[in-house]
Design a protein around this motif. Structure first.
Motif, mmCIF file in Angstrom:
data_model
loop_
_atom_site.group_PDB
_atom_site.id
_atom_site.type_symbol
_atom_site.label_atom_id
_atom_site.label_comp_id
_atom_site.label_asym_id
_atom_site.label_seq_id
_atom_site.Cartn_x
_atom_site.Cartn_y
_atom_site.Cartn_z
ATOM 1 N N TRP A 45 0.839 -1.188 0.000
ATOM 2 C CA TRP A 45 0.000 0.000 0.000
ATOM 3 C C TRP A 45 0.878 1.243 0.000
ATOM 4 O O TRP A 45 1.967 1.236 0.578
ATOM 5 C CB TRP A 45 -0.839 0.063 1.276
ATOM 6 N N LEU A 46 0.387 2.306 -0.604
ATOM 7 C CA LEU A 46 0.970 3.627 -0.415
ATOM 8 C C LEU A 46 0.090 4.307 0.620
ATOM 9 O O LEU A 46 -1.102 4.554 0.384
ATOM 10 C CB LEU A 46 0.995 4.440 -1.705
ATOM 11 N N ASP A 47 0.653 4.551 1.792
ATOM 12 C CA ASP A 47 -0.055 5.208 2.883
ATOM 13 C C ASP A 47 0.264 6.699 2.777
ATOM 14 O O ASP A 47 1.322 7.157 3.225
ATOM 15 C CB ASP A 47 0.397 4.616 4.219
ATOM 16 N N ALA A 48 -0.635 7.449 2.148
ATOM 17 C CA ALA A 48 -0.420 8.868 1.850
ATOM 18 C C ALA A 48 -1.423 9.723 2.616
ATOM 19 O O ALA A 48 -2.411 9.207 3.141
ATOM 20 C CB ALA A 48 -0.579 9.098 0.343
ATOM 21 N N SER A 49 -1.196 11.015 2.658
ATOM 22 C CA SER A 49 -2.131 11.904 3.347
ATOM 23 C C SER A 49 -3.504 11.889 2.672
ATOM 24 O O SER A 49 -4.519 12.109 3.321
ATOM 25 C CB SER A 49 -1.575 13.329 3.409
ATOM 26 N N ALA A 50 -3.553 11.601 1.383
ATOM 27 C CA ALA A 50 -4.823 11.553 0.640
ATOM 28 C C ALA A 50 -5.577 10.252 0.856
ATOM 29 O O ALA A 50 -6.711 10.107 0.415
ATOM 30 C CB ALA A 50 -4.551 11.759 -0.846
ATOM 31 N N GLY A 51 -4.935 9.272 1.506
ATOM 32 C CA GLY A 51 -5.573 7.981 1.747
ATOM 33 C C GLY A 51 -4.581 6.848 1.580
ATOM 34 O O GLY A 51 -3.394 7.068 1.367
ATOM 35 N N ARG A 52 -5.098 5.638 1.669
ATOM 36 C CA ARG A 52 -4.264 4.441 1.498
ATOM 37 C C ARG A 52 -4.676 3.761 0.200
ATOM 38 O O ARG A 52 -5.860 3.494 -0.016
ATOM 39 C CB ARG A 52 -4.457 3.499 2.678
ATOM 40 N N PHE A 53 -3.684 3.514 -0.666
ATOM 41 C CA PHE A 53 -3.946 2.968 -1.987
ATOM 42 C C PHE A 53 -3.092 1.731 -2.229
ATOM 43 O O PHE A 53 -1.898 1.724 -1.902
ATOM 44 C CB PHE A 53 -3.616 4.010 -3.071
ATOM 45 N N VAL A 54 -3.704 0.696 -2.827
ATOM 46 C CA VAL A 54 -2.928 -0.468 -3.241
ATOM 47 C C VAL A 54 -1.939 0.029 -4.292
ATOM 48 O O VAL A 54 -2.324 0.709 -5.248
ATOM 49 C CB VAL A 54 -3.830 -1.571 -3.837
#
Length: 87
Positions: free
Chosen positions: A35-44
């Motif tokens: 996952w990319l755990d970013a300020s905009a959310g968590r994305f596969v």
């Protein structure tokens, strides 16, 4: 989420931490994914044109802060470019 959540949204310079965590917990599709755990959310995290799951070329990013360019489609970031940020 509305109908727009499946339309590709261009992102540039999205930053976050690459982590390994469960996907589809409690279903027969449950597995560990990146996952990319970013300020905009968590994305596969996937490479555009790469395999949907278990892309070994993404392993080098686990535990790193990265910046990504690509497209968000639903809950997935299809990355065209991934750069490791200085720690």
């Amino acid at each position: 989420m509305g109908a727009d959540s499946d339309r590709p949204k261009r992102v540039e310079g999205m930053t976050g931490a690459v982590i390994r965590a469960p996907f589809a917990t409690g279903s027969k599709s449950e597995q560990q994914v990146l996952w990319l755990d970013a300020s905009a959310g968590r994305f596969v995290l996937r490479r555009k044109g790469g395999p949907a799951f278990d892309d070994k070329s993404l392993e080098k990013y686990v535990g790193k802060q990265v910046s990504c360019d690509g497209f968000i489609v639903g809950y997935t970031l299809l990355a065209e470019k991934i750069r490791i940020l200085p720690s």
